[in-house]
Design a protein around this motif. Structure first.
Motif, mmCIF file in Angstrom:
data_model
loop_
_atom_site.group_PDB
_atom_site.id
_atom_site.type_symbol
_atom_site.label_atom_id
_atom_site.label_comp_id
_atom_site.label_asym_id
_atom_site.label_seq_id
_atom_site.Cartn_x
_atom_site.Cartn_y
_atom_site.Cartn_z
ATOM 1 N N VAL A 1 0.851 -1.202 0.000
ATOM 2 C CA VAL A 1 0.000 0.000 0.000
ATOM 3 C C VAL A 1 0.883 1.246 0.000
ATOM 4 N N GLN A 2 0.622 2.133 -0.927
ATOM 5 C CA GLN A 2 1.374 3.376 -1.030
ATOM 6 C C GLN A 2 0.506 4.512 -0.501
ATOM 7 N N CYS A 3 0.783 5.715 -0.900
ATOM 8 C CA CYS A 3 0.007 6.842 -0.386
ATOM 9 C C CYS A 3 -1.356 6.914 -1.068
ATOM 10 N N GLY A 4 -2.228 7.735 -0.521
ATOM 11 C CA GLY A 4 -3.571 7.854 -1.070
ATOM 12 C C GLY A 4 -3.607 8.475 -2.439
ATOM 13 N N PHE A 5 -2.513 9.059 -2.833
ATOM 14 C CA PHE A 5 -2.500 9.707 -4.145
ATOM 15 C C PHE A 5 -2.246 8.708 -5.270
ATOM 16 N N CYS A 6 -1.250 7.850 -5.091
ATOM 17 C CA CYS A 6 -0.903 6.935 -6.181
ATOM 18 C C CYS A 6 -1.610 5.588 -6.074
ATOM 19 N N THR A 7 -2.049 5.191 -4.871
ATOM 20 C CA THR A 7 -2.597 3.853 -4.688
ATOM 21 C C THR A 7 -3.843 3.561 -5.534
ATOM 22 N N CYS B 1 5.709 6.307 -8.842
ATOM 23 C CA CYS B 1 5.790 6.732 -7.452
ATOM 24 C C CYS B 1 7.256 6.990 -7.196
ATOM 25 N N ARG B 2 7.563 8.209 -6.809
ATOM 26 C CA ARG B 2 8.967 8.539 -6.567
ATOM 27 C C ARG B 2 9.370 8.221 -5.136
ATOM 28 N N CYS B 3 8.428 7.764 -4.323
ATOM 29 C CA CYS B 3 8.690 7.648 -2.898
ATOM 30 C C CYS B 3 9.246 6.297 -2.476
ATOM 31 N N THR B 4 9.014 5.270 -3.236
ATOM 32 C CA THR B 4 9.372 3.942 -2.746
ATOM 33 C C THR B 4 9.672 3.008 -3.918
HETATM 34 S S1 FES Z 1 3.707 6.724 -2.212
HETATM 35 FE FE1 FES Z 1 2.232 7.595 -3.540
HETATM 36 S S2 FES Z 1 3.307 8.882 -4.889
HETATM 37 FE FE2 FES Z 1 4.802 7.903 -3.676
#
Ligand code: FES
Ligand code: FES
Length: 157
Positions: free
Chosen positions: A96-102, A133-136
């Motif tokens: 699960v990533q952030c609410g924006f990309c998930t 996703c640039r975060c992970t």
């Molecule tokens: S975790 Fe959603 S854009 Fe990186």
């Protein structure tokens, strides 16, 4: 112009400007905010929805193009039994990533699994190539989709 289409299982119609984007129509006309605007240029997948059997970026899909077709957003997908399998797999695999990309990633996962419930890691990565996703890293997302595929296949057996 008036467009008529099936949205999350319901027949709907609305008037749209000729160049209106599907993303804006979903968010502004229908109040469906799961698809997000990230890049706005078809490169990040935050706005992904299913159009018939394929995942598309709604920021570069003209609303007029969905006339007579079927659109599934994350809001509609969440009501399905398939979603619960995918959701649990993402949770179990730590995908699960952030609410924006998930939401976009989950819609892409569904499109991958709908085409093939036993995708190879290479096929999963190829399918995810439009979701940024640039975060992970993507390892846990690939694992989640592989796990969801296993559970879908087990449920069929
Ligand atoms: S975790 Fe959603 S854009 Fe990186
Ligand atoms: S907002 Fe549509 S692909 Fe980035």
């Amino acid at each position: 112009m008036t467009i008529r289409f099936t949205l999350n299982g319901e027949r709907v119609s609305t008037d749209v400007a000729p160049l209106a984007r599907l993303l804006d129509v979903l968010r502004d006309e229908f109040g469906l905010h799961g698809a997000k605007e990230g890049c706005g240029e078809g490169e990040c997948g935050a706005c992904a929805v299913m159009l018939d059997a394929l995942v598309v970026n709604s920021c570069i899909t003209p609303a007029a193009a969905v006339d007579g077709r079927t659109v599934l957003t994350i809001e509609g997908y969440r009501t399905s039994s398939r979603y619960r399998v995918v959701e649990q797999a993402f949770s179990d695999a730590g995908g699960v990533q952030c609410g924006f990309c998930t939401p976009g990633i989950v819609m892409t996962a569904e499109s991958i699994l709908a085409a093939n419930a036993a995708p190879s890691d290479e096929e999963i990565r190829h399918g995810l190539s439009g979701n940024l996703c640039r975060c992970t890293g993507y390892a846990t997302i690939v694992e989640a989709i592989r796990l969801a595929g296993e559970r879908i296949r087990d449920a069929r057996a």
